[in-house]
Design a protein around this motif. Structure first.
Motif, short mmCIF file in Angstrom:
data_model
loop_
_atom_site.label_atom_id
_atom_site.label_comp_id
_atom_site.label_asym_id
_atom_site.label_seq_id
_atom_site.Cartn_x
_atom_site.Cartn_y
_atom_site.Cartn_z
N UNK A 1 0.84 -1.21 0.00
CA UNK A 1 0.00 0.00 0.00
C UNK A 1 0.87 1.25 0.00
N UNK A 2 2.05 1.20 0.63
CA UNK A 2 2.95 2.35 0.56
C UNK A 2 3.37 2.60 -0.88
N UNK A 3 3.69 1.54 -1.60
CA UNK A 3 4.11 1.70 -2.99
C UNK A 3 2.95 2.23 -3.84
N UNK A 4 1.74 1.75 -3.57
CA UNK A 4 0.58 2.21 -4.32
C UNK A 4 0.32 3.69 -4.06
N UNK B 1 -0.31 10.72 -7.50
CA UNK B 1 0.22 12.09 -7.47
C UNK B 1 -0.17 12.89 -6.22
N UNK B 2 -1.26 12.50 -5.56
CA UNK B 2 -1.66 13.19 -4.34
C UNK B 2 -0.81 12.80 -3.14
N UNK B 3 -0.01 11.72 -3.27
CA UNK B 3 0.86 11.24 -2.20
C UNK B 3 0.10 11.11 -0.87
N UNK B 4 -0.98 10.34 -0.86
CA UNK B 4 -1.77 10.22 0.37
C UNK B 4 -1.02 9.47 1.46
N UNK B 5 -1.47 9.69 2.69
CA UNK B 5 -0.86 9.03 3.86
C UNK B 5 -1.72 7.84 4.28
N UNK B 6 -1.07 6.76 4.62
CA UNK B 6 -1.76 5.59 5.15
C UNK B 6 -2.15 5.81 6.61
N UNK B 7 -1.29 6.47 7.36
CA UNK B 7 -1.57 6.75 8.76
C UNK B 7 -1.02 8.11 9.14
N UNK B 8 -1.49 8.62 10.25
CA UNK B 8 -1.04 9.92 10.73
C UNK B 8 0.38 9.83 11.24
N UNK C 1 14.64 4.38 -3.15
CA UNK C 1 13.22 4.49 -3.44
C UNK C 1 12.55 5.32 -2.35
N UNK C 2 11.65 6.19 -2.74
CA UNK C 2 10.86 7.07 -1.87
C UNK C 2 11.59 8.32 -1.43
N UNK C 3 12.93 8.42 -1.57
CA UNK C 3 13.60 9.67 -1.24
C UNK C 3 13.21 10.74 -2.27
N UNK C 4 13.00 11.95 -1.79
CA UNK C 4 12.70 13.08 -2.66
C UNK C 4 14.01 13.64 -3.21
N UNK C 5 13.97 14.40 -4.30
CA UNK C 5 15.20 14.94 -4.89
C UNK C 5 16.03 15.79 -3.94
N UNK C 6 15.39 16.40 -2.91
CA UNK C 6 16.16 17.22 -1.99
C UNK C 6 17.03 16.41 -1.04
N UNK C 7 16.88 15.09 -1.05
CA UNK C 7 17.64 14.18 -0.17
C UNK C 7 17.42 14.49 1.31
N UNK C 8 16.39 15.24 1.61
CA UNK C 8 16.09 15.60 3.00
C UNK C 8 14.70 15.14 3.42
N UNK D 1 4.77 5.80 5.03
CA UNK D 1 3.39 5.43 5.31
C UNK D 1 2.59 6.61 5.84
N UNK D 2 3.29 7.62 6.33
CA UNK D 2 2.64 8.84 6.81
C UNK D 2 2.72 9.97 5.78
N UNK D 3 2.92 9.64 4.52
CA UNK D 3 3.07 10.65 3.48
C UNK D 3 4.50 11.16 3.42
N UNK D 4 4.70 12.30 2.82
CA UNK D 4 6.03 12.89 2.71
C UNK D 4 6.45 13.43 4.08
N UNK D 5 7.60 12.97 4.55
CA UNK D 5 8.11 13.38 5.86
C UNK D 5 9.60 13.72 5.74
N UNK D 6 10.07 14.58 6.63
CA UNK D 6 11.51 14.87 6.69
C UNK D 6 12.26 13.60 7.07
N UNK D 7 13.39 13.39 6.42
CA UNK D 7 14.23 12.24 6.76
C UNK D 7 14.92 12.48 8.10
#
Length: 415
Positions: A151-154, A159-166, A258-265, A270-276
């Motif tokens: 589900x994370x991969x899906x 494009x909306x990059x939804x979150x599976x959990x908070x 996989x899943x890293x954004x271009x900013x590498x940060x 599973x919680x959507x886009x988060x800071x590394x």
């Protein structure tokens, strides 16, 4: 056949209900539309995971009971995964096309099978099938992890990059134990299942292995350490990569995990886009990436025998799935850390049979043995591996290019 390993005080019926309920609970925040998506051939829709794990109990346990009546015999074709000796199956890459049966029908199928199993267990008829029921529960726990990673991969492909959990509240800052190399066992050691509790057939038989002098890193490689590899041009230097790995990097355009954004940060989670978290373990790496990083770091990957010899003396505890998943955490403490949980660890060992290996009899012999070709062993479990499912002798396996699982690496060196 495998032996049983229920939690202390559990009956088999209690364990069955708890594992089955946990799978449904993992889907509680998903819509019917979410649960039909298949984002790539290696992944499966959540609805299919719910149905296939149910089919397993129907096929290998309830089918032996002349009183049992299947919910729908046509579903044997839809929800068989790879058991050729059982019969034909729907093509794996097309599981996302199965709009029927509906989610409601699949959930009713689960209730139908659960009621039949409950009746069997209440009658005390499970003696002959207890080992297969336990195998089915372990199989379902594997699919709980796959459900989360799929589900994370899906969602990442949306494009909306939804979150599976908070997102869980994170501390203001984290630190990680300094990287150290600790001497490992050397000489002749025994690895493989020791005969107590459950084990899959691929963990047997227990046998001797010879270990040369070596040392293991005390913890997993961190995001910050892997980012240094990326900044140093690791994905642009062919000398660091196996030939097939370099070809994959070129063909797939890999530039970062996989899943890293271009900013590498930041990264998709599973919680959507988060800071590394720079001190948390890097994960979602292929074997090719783990091997290239180890070479860049002047180290190597451990063998599975080195890993197991070190892990066998440690308690099975760590950031494992207990309820809802938590992201990989920074390592704290002394000694060997993160041996269980957080992220699976690639090893340098190909997935092959142990000396004297014998698969389970019948169709269940297809569970592990026939995949012993072209794959690598992973050890230790991840933040998505159910608590109580993993152990020192557990052998997971994936092909070299797989990177959608929670997989990282631990470094090793010769001494």
């Amino acid at each position: 056949m495998p032996q049983l390993s229920p939690l202390a005080g559990d009956t088999l019926a209690q364990r069955y209900r708890r594992v089955r309920q946990q799978t449904v609970q993992l889907c509680a925040g998903l819509t019917a539309e979410d649960m039909m998506v298949q984002s790539m051939p290696d992944a499966s829709p959540a609805k299919w995971h719910l149905a296939h794990t149910t089919w397993f109990f129907e096929q290998f346990v309830l089918a032996r009971d002349p009183r049992y009546r299947p919910r729908n015999r046509a579903w044997n074709y839809l929800f068989n995964s790879y058991y050729q000796s059982v019969g034909p199956m729907h093509a794996r890459p097309q599981r996302g096309l199965l709009s029927r049966p509906t989610l409601e029908e699949v959930l009713a199928y689960r209730r139908h099978v659960d009621q039949a199993l409950d009746s069997m267990l209440a009658r005390g008829d499970e003696t002959a099938s207890a080992a297969v029921i336990e195998l089915g529960l372990q199989h379902e726990q594997q699919h709980q992890e796959l459900l989360l990673t799929d589900i994370q991969h899906a969602f990442w492909n949306n494009p909306l990059l939804p979150a599976y959990l908070q997102a869980a509240a994170l501390p203001a800052a984290t630190t990680s134990a300094p990287l150290q190399y600790l001497p490992g066992a050397e000489g002749v050691v025994e690895i493989g299942h020791a005969g107590e509790g459950f084990a899959f057939d691929n963990e047997t038989p227990r046998h001797r292995a010879l270990l040369a002098p070596h040392a293991l890193a005390n913890r997993l490689v961190t995001n910050e350490e892997y980012a240094a590899f990326v900044h140093d041009g690791g994905y642009r230097e062919p000398s660091l990569w196996l030939s097939d790995g370099w070809a994959t990097v070129q063909n797939e355009g890999w530039q970062r995990p996989l899943y890293w954004r271009p900013d590498l940060a930041s990264a998709f989670s599973l919680s959507g886009v988060q800071a590394l978290d720079p001190n948390a373990p890097v994960c979602h790496l292929s074997y090719f990436e783990a091997d290239a990083f180890a070479r860049w770091a002047g180290a190597r990957l451990p063998t599975e025998a080195e890993w197991e010899a070190a892990a066998a003396a440690l308690p099975v505890q760590g950031n494992l799935l207990d309820g809802m998943p938590r992201p990989p955490q920074a390592a704290h403490g002394t000694g060997l850390l993160q041996m269980y949980g957080d992220a699976w660890e690639w090893t340098a060992s190909p997935y092959v049979a142990y000396p004297g290996f014998r698969p389970l009899p019948g169709a269940l012999g297809e569970y592990n043995g026939k995949f012993m070709c072209g794959q690598w062993v992973l050890r230790g479990g991840s933040c998505a591996t159910p608590l109580g499912h993993v152990r020192a002798s557990y052998r997971n396996f994936f092909p070299s290019q797989a990177r959608w699982q929670f997989v990282g690496l631990r470094l090793a060196k010769d001494r």
